[in-house]
Design a protein around this motif. Sequence first.
Motif, short mmCIF file in Angstrom:
data_model
loop_
_atom_site.label_atom_id
_atom_site.label_comp_id
_atom_site.label_asym_id
_atom_site.label_seq_id
_atom_site.Cartn_x
_atom_site.Cartn_y
_atom_site.Cartn_z
N MET A 69 0.82 -1.21 0.00
CA MET A 69 0.00 0.00 0.00
C MET A 69 0.85 1.26 0.00
O MET A 69 0.50 2.26 -0.65
N ILE A 70 1.98 1.24 0.71
CA ILE A 70 2.90 2.37 0.68
C ILE A 70 3.37 2.62 -0.75
O ILE A 70 3.34 3.75 -1.24
N ARG A 71 3.79 1.58 -1.42
CA ARG A 71 4.32 1.72 -2.77
C ARG A 71 3.23 2.11 -3.77
O ARG A 71 3.51 2.77 -4.76
N ARG A 72 2.01 1.73 -3.49
CA ARG A 72 0.91 2.00 -4.41
C ARG A 72 0.33 3.40 -4.26
O ARG A 72 -0.07 4.02 -5.26
N TYR A 73 0.29 3.93 -3.03
CA TYR A 73 -0.49 5.15 -2.79
C TYR A 73 0.29 6.37 -2.33
O TYR A 73 -0.27 7.48 -2.32
N LEU A 74 1.56 6.24 -1.99
CA LEU A 74 2.28 7.39 -1.44
C LEU A 74 3.27 8.00 -2.42
O LEU A 74 4.14 8.79 -2.02
N GLY A 75 3.13 7.69 -3.68
CA GLY A 75 4.07 8.19 -4.68
C GLY A 75 4.08 9.69 -4.86
O GLY A 75 5.08 10.26 -5.30
N THR A 76 2.99 10.37 -4.51
CA THR A 76 2.93 11.83 -4.67
C THR A 76 3.05 12.55 -3.33
O THR A 76 2.82 13.76 -3.26
N SER A 77 3.41 11.84 -2.28
CA SER A 77 3.53 12.45 -0.96
C SER A 77 4.72 13.41 -0.93
O SER A 77 5.76 13.17 -1.54
N THR A 78 4.57 14.50 -0.18
CA THR A 78 5.67 15.44 0.02
C THR A 78 6.12 15.47 1.48
O THR A 78 7.27 15.78 1.77
N THR A 79 5.21 15.13 2.40
CA THR A 79 5.57 14.99 3.81
C THR A 79 4.89 13.73 4.34
O THR A 79 3.67 13.61 4.26
N VAL A 80 5.69 12.80 4.85
CA VAL A 80 5.14 11.56 5.41
C VAL A 80 5.59 11.44 6.86
O VAL A 80 6.78 11.60 7.16
N VAL A 81 4.65 11.18 7.73
CA VAL A 81 4.93 10.89 9.13
C VAL A 81 4.73 9.40 9.32
O VAL A 81 3.64 8.87 9.05
N GLU A 82 5.78 8.71 9.76
CA GLU A 82 5.67 7.27 10.01
C GLU A 82 5.76 7.02 11.51
O GLU A 82 6.76 7.33 12.14
N LEU A 83 4.71 6.44 12.06
CA LEU A 83 4.67 6.09 13.47
C LEU A 83 4.90 4.58 13.59
O LEU A 83 4.11 3.79 13.09
N GLY A 84 5.97 4.20 14.25
CA GLY A 84 6.34 2.79 14.35
C GLY A 84 7.26 2.39 13.22
O GLY A 84 6.98 1.46 12.46
N ALA A 85 8.39 3.07 13.08
CA ALA A 85 9.31 2.84 11.95
C ALA A 85 10.06 1.53 12.07
O ALA A 85 10.58 1.02 11.08
N SER A 86 10.20 1.00 13.28
CA SER A 86 10.82 -0.31 13.51
C SER A 86 12.21 -0.40 12.89
O SER A 86 13.06 0.44 13.15
N LEU A 87 12.45 -1.39 12.04
CA LEU A 87 13.76 -1.61 11.45
C LEU A 87 14.12 -0.60 10.37
O LEU A 87 15.26 -0.51 9.94
N GLY A 88 13.11 0.13 9.87
CA GLY A 88 13.34 1.07 8.80
C GLY A 88 13.02 0.52 7.42
O GLY A 88 13.22 1.20 6.41
N VAL A 89 12.50 -0.71 7.37
CA VAL A 89 12.17 -1.30 6.07
C VAL A 89 11.03 -0.54 5.40
O VAL A 89 11.13 -0.15 4.23
N THR A 90 9.96 -0.30 6.13
CA THR A 90 8.84 0.46 5.54
C THR A 90 9.28 1.89 5.27
O THR A 90 8.86 2.49 4.27
N SER A 91 10.13 2.44 6.12
CA SER A 91 10.64 3.80 5.89
C SER A 91 11.39 3.87 4.56
O SER A 91 11.23 4.83 3.79
N ALA A 92 12.21 2.87 4.29
CA ALA A 92 12.96 2.83 3.04
C ALA A 92 12.02 2.76 1.85
O ALA A 92 12.26 3.41 0.81
N HIS A 93 10.95 1.99 1.97
CA HIS A 93 9.99 1.90 0.87
C HIS A 93 9.25 3.21 0.68
O HIS A 93 8.94 3.60 -0.46
#
Length: 256
Positions: A69-93
Amino acid sequence: MSRSEVLLGTKIAVASILTSPPAGIAIAAATRNRVPNHGLRFDVSDRAFSPRARAALFWRLYERAEIRMIRRYLGTSTTVVELGASLGVTSAHIASRVARGSRLVCVEANPHLADGLGRRLIPYTSHVAVEVENLAISGEVGPVGLALIQTNLDSRLQDDASARSVTVSGTTLRTLLSDKLIGEFDLVCDIEGAEASFLLGDPGALDGCRRAVFELHDTTFAGRAVTAAELLDAACGLGFRVIERHGVVAALARDL
């Protein structure tokens, strides 16, 4: 036992084998600690990556729905707040999808994971402004107890007799956004039920949120049990619409 129950049991059994510690050790060796995942490669030599996490990454089982869902819907984001970044895998995506000059604020409560998170993100974030905060999202500002469940990858704001607890700095989503001078933003959230602190306790904190990817969790709020379904209903009551859902993971959007 129904056919669907048999199929689910089989899938769980297969996933358990694929992500076993021996499998993770073998995968790390075969890939020389450079495990591929949805087009990215992760250096899993960092001790934060357990053998199970390494295997789950390789087989695309690690946060699979959330990453899709991150890869599908956040392509036009300019500011993203990630709560629960954990290992950073989702952050990298997230970083792999947003444009140059975008802003990514990564919040992780677990100090064992927050320590080194910025370093783990360096290969993926040269084009974006990254801020890492070791904070727990809570209903109030101040120290909170964080229970580390089984492994450092699982933590939540609640008592657990089997868990090791640490005290971390807590903040509200509203305070975080104010301190960071964030207006309009997109949200990625996987914080083990603490999302109730703003979905139910302070829904106005989401006034500037236009899109969100939530992994929702059953939890307690104000002394009562709250289900993941109730939290999703609360989000929809704020004007969000569900654009994709897989179990407790949902992508939401609304017009501001």
